[in-house]
Write a protein that holds these residues in place. Sequence first.
Motif, PDB file in Angstrom:
ATOM      1  N   GLU A   2       0.847  -1.186   0.000  1.00 35.53           N
ATOM      2  CA  GLU A   2       0.000   0.000   0.000  1.00 35.53           C
ATOM      3  C   GLU A   2       0.884   1.238   0.000  1.00 35.53           C
ATOM      4  N   GLN A   3       0.344   2.305  -0.543  1.00 32.61           N
ATOM      5  CA  GLN A   3       1.039   3.575  -0.507  1.00 32.61           C
ATOM      6  C   GLN A   3       0.397   4.456   0.544  1.00 32.61           C
ATOM      7  N   PHE A   4       1.248   5.158   1.287  1.00 33.72           N
ATOM      8  CA  PHE A   4       0.795   6.104   2.300  1.00 33.72           C
ATOM      9  C   PHE A   4       0.983   7.507   1.739  1.00 33.72           C
ATOM     10  N   PHE A   5      -0.079   8.273   1.757  1.00 34.21           N
ATOM     11  CA  PHE A   5      -0.044   9.600   1.158  1.00 34.21           C
ATOM     12  C   PHE A   5       0.074  10.695   2.213  1.00 34.21           C
ATOM     13  N   GLY A   6       0.732  11.761   1.824  1.00 28.94           N
ATOM     14  CA  GLY A   6       0.730  12.974   2.622  1.00 28.94           C
ATOM     15  C   GLY A   6      -0.558  13.745   2.427  1.00 28.94           C
ATOM     16  N   PRO A   7      -0.724  14.858   3.134  1.00 27.89           N
ATOM     17  CA  PRO A   7      -1.968  15.630   3.065  1.00 27.89           C
ATOM     18  C   PRO A   7      -2.110  16.446   1.785  1.00 27.89           C
ATOM     19  N   GLY A   8      -1.018  16.585   1.026  1.00 27.75           N
ATOM     20  CA  GLY A   8      -1.089  17.340  -0.221  1.00 27.75           C
ATOM     21  C   GLY A   8      -0.668  18.793  -0.059  1.00 27.75           C
ATOM     22  N   THR A   9      -0.154  19.342  -1.143  1.00 27.18           N
ATOM     23  CA  THR A   9       0.160  20.778  -1.230  1.00 27.18           C
ATOM     24  C   THR A   9      -0.616  21.350  -2.401  1.00 27.18           C
ATOM     25  N   ARG A  10      -1.477  22.322  -2.100  1.00 25.25           N
ATOM     26  CA  ARG A  10      -2.212  22.975  -3.189  1.00 25.25           C
ATOM     27  C   ARG A  10      -1.382  24.161  -3.649  1.00 25.25           C
ATOM     28  N   LEU A  11      -0.822  24.034  -4.845  1.00 28.42           N
ATOM     29  CA  LEU A  11       0.047  25.064  -5.417  1.00 28.42           C
ATOM     30  C   LEU A  11      -0.731  25.886  -6.432  1.00 28.42           C
ATOM     31  N   THR A  12      -0.644  27.199  -6.276  1.00 28.05           N
ATOM     32  CA  THR A  12      -1.214  28.121  -7.253  1.00 28.05           C
ATOM     33  C   THR A  12      -0.071  28.930  -7.841  1.00 28.05           C
ATOM     34  N   VAL A  13       0.015  28.947  -9.175  1.00 33.72           N
ATOM     35  CA  VAL A  13       1.043  29.725  -9.872  1.00 33.72           C
ATOM     36  C   VAL A  13       0.342  30.864 -10.600  1.00 33.72           C
ATOM     37  N   LEU A  14       0.711  32.093 -10.227  1.00 34.90           N
ATOM     38  CA  LEU A  14       0.034  33.271 -10.809  1.00 34.90           C
ATOM     39  C   LEU A  14       0.838  33.853 -11.959  1.00 34.90           C
TER      40      LEU A  14
END
Lengths: 114, 110
Positions: free
Chosen positions: A102-114
Amino acid sequence: DVKVTQSSRYLVKRTGEKVFLECVQDMDHENMFWYRQDPGLGLRLIYFSYDVKMKEKGDIPEGYSVSREKKERFSLILESASTNQTSMYLCASGGSGRIHHEQFFGPGTRLTVL
Amino acid sequence: SQKIEQNSEALNIQEGKTATLTCNYTNYSPAYLQWYRQDPGRGPVFLLLIRENEKEKRKERLKVTFDTTLKQSLFHITASQPADSATYLCALALGRALTFGSGTRLQVQP
């Protein structure tokens, strides 16, 4: 409790900036992965690493590079951020070699590039 | 080309019923197939793994089937609860990495 942590939950950058996303796992896994997730496209693999200093391209490596200097840490680098790299970035770790755990995931990073 | 298909439309069911989600694939011969649950704004969480030589796997209220002839996996949640509402992803093991479907959103109505 096993954990995958990512350096930021939200990040806003400007076009052309160099961006570093860091991921750390505490499970002594050899395999680590970077994905991006976009609506309607699901999770797409950018790069993965199966050992320190080893890396392999995933399905969409263009515009990205990675670094794995220590077993527990896997970094994703956007050399020159562009607006089409606005996305949710997810790091995962899991197992070793070709045996699929199984893979364990992190919470994620929401990246916005302006 | 290689493809993994999950129903893009949300599945709405009543509490207590069985939810059945489908994962179809073409041009793959995966050794393993995995199912994950993802809640909004969070990373996926592993639920079950089934190998190509296994027809069925169960864990509490969850059941997964794997038909390599039909190239299909079915994911069942029995006695569904509102807390089961989430997006469910299937993933195929190919080489060292997993390839994910885009997921099906399940909504369980109380």
